[in-house]
Structure formats: structure tokens, C-alpha cells
Write a protein that holds these residues in place. Structure first.
Motif, PDB file in Angstrom:
ATOM      1  N   ASN A  89       0.827  -1.211   0.000  1.00 18.70           N
ATOM      2  CA  ASN A  89       0.000   0.000   0.000  1.00 18.70           C
ATOM      3  C   ASN A  89       0.862   1.262   0.000  1.00 18.70           C
ATOM      4  OD1 ASN A  89      -2.389  -1.442  -0.020  1.00 18.70           O
ATOM      5  ND2 ASN A  89      -2.636  -1.408   2.212  1.00 18.70           N
ATOM      6  N   ASN A  90       1.973   1.217   0.715  1.00 18.40           N
ATOM      7  CA  ASN A  90       2.879   2.364   0.731  1.00 18.40           C
ATOM      8  C   ASN A  90       3.444   2.615  -0.676  1.00 18.40           C
ATOM      9  OD1 ASN A  90       4.868   4.296   2.179  1.00 18.40           O
ATOM     10  ND2 ASN A  90       6.236   2.890   1.110  1.00 18.40           N
ATOM     11  N   PHE A  91       3.913   1.554  -1.336  1.00 26.62           N
ATOM     12  CA  PHE A  91       4.460   1.689  -2.678  1.00 26.62           C
ATOM     13  C   PHE A  91       3.401   2.199  -3.652  1.00 26.62           C
ATOM     14  CE2 PHE A  91       5.492  -0.267  -6.849  1.00 26.62           C
ATOM     15  CZ  PHE A  91       6.710   0.358  -7.086  1.00 26.62           C
ATOM     16  N   LEU A  92       2.204   1.636  -3.591  1.00 26.26           N
ATOM     17  CA  LEU A  92       1.146   2.047  -4.509  1.00 26.26           C
ATOM     18  C   LEU A  92       0.706   3.487  -4.262  1.00 26.26           C
ATOM     19  CD1 LEU A  92      -1.052  -1.183  -4.702  1.00 26.26           C
ATOM     20  CD2 LEU A  92       0.450  -0.235  -6.473  1.00 26.26           C
ATOM     21  N   ARG A  93       0.836   3.949  -3.048  1.00 28.62           N
ATOM     22  CA  ARG A  93       0.517   5.352  -2.759  1.00 28.62           C
ATOM     23  C   ARG A  93       1.488   6.278  -3.495  1.00 28.62           C
ATOM     24  NH1 ARG A  93       0.060   7.208   3.492  1.00 28.62           N
ATOM     25  NH2 ARG A  93       2.054   6.080   3.527  1.00 28.62           N
ATOM     26  N   TYR A  94       2.758   5.933  -3.483  1.00 33.02           N
ATOM     27  CA  TYR A  94       3.734   6.728  -4.226  1.00 33.02           C
ATOM     28  C   TYR A  94       3.499   6.620  -5.736  1.00 33.02           C
ATOM     29  CZ  TYR A  94       6.569   7.865  -0.125  1.00 33.02           C
ATOM     30  OH  TYR A  94       7.013   8.372   1.072  1.00 33.02           O
ATOM     31  N   VAL A  95       3.130   5.427  -6.199  1.00 30.90           N
ATOM     32  CA  VAL A  95       2.820   5.259  -7.616  1.00 30.90           C
ATOM     33  C   VAL A  95       1.650   6.148  -8.011  1.00 30.90           C
ATOM     34  CG1 VAL A  95       1.933   3.623  -9.343  1.00 30.90           C
ATOM     35  CG2 VAL A  95       3.749   2.911  -7.775  1.00 30.90           C
ATOM     36  N   ALA A  96       0.582   6.130  -7.204  1.00 29.72           N
ATOM     37  CA  ALA A  96      -0.599   6.941  -7.504  1.00 29.72           C
ATOM     38  C   ALA A  96      -0.279   8.427  -7.516  1.00 29.72           C
ATOM     39  CB  ALA A  96      -1.698   6.644  -6.484  1.00 29.72           C
ATOM     40  N   ASP A  97       0.656   8.852  -6.700  1.00 26.08           N
ATOM     41  CA  ASP A  97       1.059  10.260  -6.647  1.00 26.08           C
ATOM     42  C   ASP A  97       1.937  10.671  -7.825  1.00 26.08           C
ATOM     43  OD1 ASP A  97      -0.273  10.490  -4.259  1.00 26.08           O
ATOM     44  OD2 ASP A  97       1.521  10.592  -3.003  1.00 26.08           O
ATOM     45  N   GLY A  98       2.402   9.706  -8.602  1.00 22.65           N
ATOM     46  CA  GLY A  98       3.351  10.017  -9.671  1.00 22.65           C
ATOM     47  C   GLY A  98       4.739  10.328  -9.140  1.00 22.65           C
TER      48      GLY A  98
END
Length: 225
Positions: A89-98
Motif C-alpha cells: 500500500n505504501n508503494f502504490l501510494r507513491y505510484v498513484a502520486d506520480g
């Protein structure tokens, strides 16, 4: 600059540096400046879409997947949301933020790991947007797995990650004193890209600082599902 010295933290090494030409600090001698990695000649991606092969491999996985385009090629990962959900979830949060757009693989420790996610061209740090996360070291650092980089504090991972190039058993959980690193996914398409990055020439600034001579760009990272 901030680096996560994985190999230096795991193995004992003595590096002996000698300066040709000699000279003491008092005679005016100064060593030549360290070379600087050159910018990548292709600063813009040739596509903003994942390849058909990457999409097919993603569709075959039952886990969340992301597609990463680098200047060396494409990589698709499946993420272990079933075993290390907080790390994913932490990694995907950064992905979603670009947050990984136009970052670098800034460390290439050949036949060990390649590391990225925290610097842009010219080694400009992109600070993490969120607080560090608790360590979830439940998976193994096998070839092609992706894991979170961190400081000596086990619970200090933020935005930087690394890809294991070989079976790095020394990075697995050993004990409370050697808690390992949090693997949170694996390459399901694009190992040739990982191998290409692993093979790039590097400048060795120190045992814990090995940078590609020509910058390896991460153009973008997109969640597929």
C-alpha cells in the motif's frame, strides 16, 4: 546525499584507496574531481502505455501489478498484497502520486541489487511524502524480487526500493538483530531490463555509492490493476 548501503551493512569489506602521484595534504596536491554521471540522452519516454506482453503477464497474475518504463526498457511487477499489505500500500501510494516519474536507478551494485526511486537527474533528492513504514520482512530476497530500501532502523523505509539481481539470502530475515529487508513483489515481465541495468558501467565513489556513468531513468510507473 542519502543512500541505503545494503552491501556495506551486510558484509565486512576493506577498501584500500591509493593516489598515484602521491603528495601530502601540505604540498598543495589535490586529487582530480570525481567524474559526474552524464544525463541520459533520451529524457522523454517513447510511450506512456505498457506493452502487450506486459499487459498479458499482468492479466495472468491474481495480485496487484504495476508497469515501470525505464530508459533501459520495461519492467512489470506483481505485488505481494496478501503477505505484506502495508508495504504494498505504501508503494502504490507513491505510484498513484506520480512520485516515481522521472526518477533514477541511482545505485547499481552489479550482481547484487539495483536501487531507485528517490533521486532525479543530477542526483537531486526527491524527499519522501509520507512517514516511514513498519518493516514487513516476510518474503525472500530472490532474483527479480523488489524490496524496500531503508536505513539502519528497520522501520525507516519510505519511497526508495531495490531489485535483487541474485539470491540475496543475507538480506532475508535472520533474527530480531538482523531483521532483513521487506520484499513486496517480483518481476513477471522484463527481467532482461533488470539485467541490462545491472550491466551498465558505474562510477565507484565508495563501497556504498556506485552510480551509473550514464543516468538510468525511470520515466513512469503505472498501476495496471
Amino acid at each position: 546525499m542519502r543512500f541505503f548501503a545494503l552491501r556495506a551493512a551486510m558484509v565486512a569489506a576493506v577498501v584500500l584507496l591509493t593516489a598515484c602521484g602521491g603528495g601530502s595534504p601540505d604540498d598543495g596536491y589535490r586529487p582530480p574531481p570525481l567524474p559526474v554521471p552524464t544525463p541520459n540522452p533520451y529524457p522523454y519516454p517513447n510511450t506512456y502505455s505498457c506493452s502487450n506482453e506486459g499487459l498479458i503477464k499482468s492479466a495472468l497474475s491474481s495480485l496487484p501489478t504495476v508497469c515501470m518504463l525505464t530508459s533501459s526498457g520495461e519492467i512489470v511487477f506483481e505485488l505481494y498484497s496478501d503477505t505484506v499489505p502495508n508495504t504494498v500500500n505504501n508503494f502504490l501510494r507513491y505510484v498513484a502520486d506520480g512520485a516515481y516519474k522521472n526518477t533514477l536507478f541511482h545505485q547499481v551494485d552489479r550482481d547484487f541489487v539495483i536501487q531507485g526511486g528517490g533521486y532525479t537527474s543530477g542526483m537531486v533528492e526527491r524527499p519522501p511524502a509520507y512517514a516511514p513504514i513498519p518493516l514487513e520482512s516476510r518474503e525472500y530476497n530472490l532474483p527479480g524480487t523488489i524490496a524496500m530500501a531503508r536505513r539502519s532502523d528497520p522501520n525507516s523505509a519510505t519511497n526508495q526500493f531495490f531489485i535483487n539481481v541474485k539470491d540475496n539470502k543475507e538480506l532475508d530475515y535472520q533474527s530480531a538483530a538482523k531483521p532483513g529487508y521487506a520484499v513486496f513483489g517480483r518481476v513477471i515481465s522484463g527481467m532482461a531490463t533488470v539485467e541490462a541495468i545491472n550491466a551498465v558501467p558505474v562510477y565507484v565513489y565508495s563501497d556504498a555509492d556506485l552510480r551509473p556513468r550514464q543516468e538510468v531513468l525511470i520515466y513512469w510507473v503505472q498501476r495496471l490493476k
